[in-house]
Design a protein around this motif. Structure first.
Motif, PDB file in Angstrom:
ATOM      1  N   SER A  34       0.841  -1.196   0.000  1.00 54.81           N
ATOM      2  CA  SER A  34       0.000   0.000   0.000  1.00 54.81           C
ATOM      3  C   SER A  34       0.876   1.245   0.000  1.00 54.81           C
ATOM      4  N   LEU A  35       0.675   2.097  -1.021  1.00 51.23           N
ATOM      5  CA  LEU A  35       1.483   3.310  -1.177  1.00 51.23           C
ATOM      6  C   LEU A  35       0.577   4.508  -1.448  1.00 51.23           C
ATOM      7  N   GLY A  78      12.107  -7.436   0.248  1.00 54.77           N
ATOM      8  CA  GLY A  78      12.107  -6.143   0.935  1.00 54.77           C
ATOM      9  C   GLY A  78      12.695  -5.051   0.052  1.00 54.77           C
ATOM     10  N   GLU A  79      13.767  -5.402  -0.644  1.00 53.95           N
ATOM     11  CA  GLU A  79      14.389  -4.471  -1.581  1.00 53.95           C
ATOM     12  C   GLU A  79      13.456  -4.187  -2.759  1.00 53.95           C
ATOM     13  N   VAL A  80      12.753  -5.216  -3.231  1.00 53.08           N
ATOM     14  CA  VAL A  80      11.791  -5.036  -4.319  1.00 53.08           C
ATOM     15  C   VAL A  80      10.724  -4.018  -3.906  1.00 53.08           C
ATOM     16  N   CYS A  81      10.220  -4.122  -2.694  1.00 55.12           N
ATOM     17  CA  CYS A  81       9.205  -3.171  -2.213  1.00 55.12           C
ATOM     18  C   CYS A  81       9.734  -1.742  -2.232  1.00 55.12           C
ATOM     19  N   GLN A  82      10.990  -1.552  -1.840  1.00 52.30           N
ATOM     20  CA  GLN A  82      11.590  -0.220  -1.854  1.00 52.30           C
ATOM     21  C   GLN A  82      11.707   0.316  -3.288  1.00 52.30           C
ATOM     22  N   ALA A  88       6.922   4.256  -8.019  1.00 56.86           N
ATOM     23  CA  ALA A  88       5.532   4.720  -7.910  1.00 56.86           C
ATOM     24  C   ALA A  88       5.420   6.132  -7.351  1.00 56.86           C
ATOM     25  N   GLN A  89       6.441   6.583  -6.627  1.00 61.61           N
ATOM     26  CA  GLN A  89       6.328   7.879  -5.974  1.00 61.61           C
ATOM     27  C   GLN A  89       7.250   8.949  -6.553  1.00 61.61           C
TER      28      GLN A  89
END
Length: 144
Positions: A34-35, A78-82, A88-89
């Protein structure tokens, strides 16, 4: 070798190949990332922003981590999420199709994945009808 003997030889070879354990095929999934982002067709969506929920699937194939138990030998989720959060941002896109493609392309460029699947959902889409969410999916394959 007669045709019957050749068939028996091939059957024996097939049996031997079936007895060998296959390499594990690894798939990494991330669900519900969620972002808060600024994507959308309207200027209001891009200015005010909204929450997106992302689901990702990376097909790694066979990887050494199944034997070594080392995170360095696989793709670190975890790195993929970052990385996904950064993509996305860091800029605003009008369509979820473009956002999902930008994320998939970055993941394929940065990681040793065979395929990448990205789904972006808007839980509160700006439409005048009641829906649970709207989403777009993009599937990309590695060139290599």
């Amino acid at each position: 070798m007669s045709p019957d003997e050749n068939d028996e030889f091939e059957d024996d070879l097939d049996d031997e190949l079936e007895d060998e354990p296959s390499e594990p095929v690894v798939t990494i999934e991330i669900n519900g990332l969620s972002l808060y982002t600024h994507h959308g067709v309207s200027a209001a969506e891009r200015e005010v922003g909204q929450r997106l929920v992302l689901d990702l699937r990376l097909e790694v194939g066979d990887c050494d981590a199944t034997i070594t138990d080392r995170v360095e030998d696989t793709i670190d989720y975890g790195e993929v999420c970052q990385v996904v959060a950064l993509v996305a941002q860091q800029r605003s896109y009008r369509t979820l199709e473009r956002l999902c493609t930008a994320i998939a392309d970055r993941l394929l460029d940065q990681y040793d994945a065979e395929t990448v699947w990205v789904k972006a959902s808007k839980p509160e889409p700006p439409i005048p009808l009641p829906v649970d969410d709207v989403s777009v999916e993009v599937f990309r394959e590695s060139d290599g």
